[in-house]
Design a protein around this motif. Structure first.
Motif, PDB file in Angstrom:
ATOM      1  N   THR A   1       1.588   8.294   1.968  1.00 11.38           N
ATOM      2  CA  THR A   1       0.318   8.752   1.771  1.00 11.38           C
ATOM      3  C   THR A   1       0.141   9.793   0.725  1.00 11.38           C
ATOM      4  OG1 THR A   1      -0.339   8.013   3.948  1.00 11.38           O
ATOM      5  CG2 THR A   1      -1.706   9.619   2.913  1.00 11.38           C
TER       6      THR A   1
ATOM      7  N   TYR B   1       0.778  -1.068  -0.025  1.00  8.71           N
ATOM      8  CA  TYR B   1       0.055   0.134  -0.177  1.00  8.71           C
ATOM      9  C   TYR B   1       0.697   1.425  -0.018  1.00  8.71           C
ATOM     10  CZ  TYR B   1      -4.032  -2.895   0.571  1.00  8.71           C
ATOM     11  OH  TYR B   1      -5.107  -3.838   0.468  1.00  8.71           O
TER      12      TYR B   1
ATOM     13  N   ILE C   1      -2.371   4.967  -0.611  1.00 10.25           N
ATOM     14  CA  ILE C   1      -3.438   5.708   0.544  1.00 10.25           C
ATOM     15  C   ILE C   1      -3.627   6.954   0.333  1.00 10.25           C
ATOM     16  CG2 ILE C   1      -4.142   5.691   2.704  1.00 10.25           C
ATOM     17  CD1 ILE C   1      -3.610   3.058   1.938  1.00 10.25           C
TER      18      ILE C   1
END
Length: 360
Positions: free
Chosen positions: A216, A174, A178
């Motif tokens: 992120t 990930y 995100i």
């Protein structure tokens, strides 16, 4: 890049992409009177124009002589302009609409709002009415959005803690996948993050740490975050307003929506009549419409999709009765929101957040 743009166009989410350091004003549209023009209403909003369009057009069915000028701002820009208008530096709108209700509360606290009482305002829930000056006119859970194409069912997070754990267990999967708000550029992003930190400080701290280690993606606006998911650049988006998420999911079935089970923040967009409104009677007329049964029903069916006391929209993963389940946590419109607008606290909170995000 071409593929990403095509995906945004396909989902109807292509919008202006402001820089993170300087958000820009959005769209302005004039809705001409449907009958003989006899009044001109000016709406200044940090509320998506396309979501408001059905409401404006229906309002004009009731009042065909009113022309409506609607300008859609980024939240921080609307707040700056409203502050200047209160000081007499620029012309005010007749009504302000904003998802950053803390900013409206600050304006009202500074004497920049006028009170309004009507049959419609008396029906507003206590948590969504402050001093008869700020009124919540929507009911919007704050959700997770995920890409069904790339997130296996067993990995879909059902709580803030589950999202944090997922990122700790699979950081490489990930990394850079995100998405969330840039809380420095977005007033609503800051408000939601601030309330997360108050709602569950320990869980929020762990989640923020996980987000900082996973690279992120931060964007200024709901539509930009959702556009990244639609384009396949982001797999999970955290802290998205349910109205935008559901509107996007209706156009793109690859988008899944989850209401976190530990708690779900619920935002009500605020409406305020500025103290210096040129035509406050028109602003109050439009406010009454938004709060009326007719306006609320149309909002649920065509614009914001969620409503207090109503079932969740089809396909949304969450409890059937959000508030009755005890999961729904409304962001109460009132003086407690002034803490979020305290300048020292705000600067410190954003600086701490940026300090972690910059470690990406």
């Amino acid at each position: 890049m071409k593929k990403a743009i095509q995906a945004l166009v396909a989902t109807g989410l292509l919008c202006s992409w402001p820089t993170q350091s300087s958000a820009i004003e959005g769209d302005r549209e004039i809705f001409a009177a449907k009958g003989t023009k006899n009044a001109y209403l000016v709406v200044h909003a940090a509320t998506d124009l396309e979501a408001m369009r059905p409401l404006v057009l229906d309002f004009q069915k009731l009042y065909p002589g009113i022309t409506v000028e609607f300008t859609d701002y980024v939240t921080n820009d609307l707040f700056r302009e409203a502050t200047d208008a209160c000081a007499g530096k620029v012309k005010s709108g007749d009504i302000l609409l904003s998802s950053s209700v803390d900013q409206l509360v600050r304006l009202a606290n500074d004497g920049c709002a006028q009170a309004h009482v009507s049959n419609e305002t008396e029906g507003v829930s206590d948590w969504a009415n402050w001093r008869d000056e700020i009124f919540g006119f929507t009911f919007e859970p704050v959700v997770f959005v995920y890409d069904r194409r790339t997130v296996p069912a067993e990995e879909v997070p059902k709580s803030h803690e589950a999202l944090s754990d997922l990122l700790r267990r699979k950081p490489d999967v990930y990394r850079g996948r995100i998405g969330t708000y840039d809380i420095e550029a977005s007033g609503i992003g800051y408000l939601l993050a601030f309330n997360d930190s108050r709602q569950a400080p320990t869980v929020y701290g762990r989640l923020l740490e996980s987000l900082s280690r996973t690279g992120t993606v931060v964007r200024c606006c709901n539509n930009e975050i959702l556009g990244e998911v639609a384009a396949g650049n982001v797999r999970i988006a955290y802290n998205v307003l349910g109205s935008y998420a559901y509107g996007a999911a209706r156009l793109n079935p690859d988008l899944g929506i989850v209401l976190p089970r530990d708690y779900t923040l619920v935002l009500s967009r605020g409406a305020m009549i500025p103290e210096g409104a040129p035509n406050p009677h028109l602003g109050k007329q439009f406010l009454n419409y938004l709060l009326s049964p007719r306006g609320r029903q149309l909002a649920r069916e065509q614009s914001f999709f969620f409503a207090e006391g109503a079932p969740l929209p089809e396909g949304v993963d969450g409890p059937a009765a959000l508030m009755e389940s005890g999961i729904g946590r409304p962001i109460r419109i009132g003086p407690a929101l002034l803490a979020a607008q305290d300048e020292i606290q705000r600067r410190t909170f954003i600086a701490d957040w940026k300090g972690l995000m910059d470690r990406r």
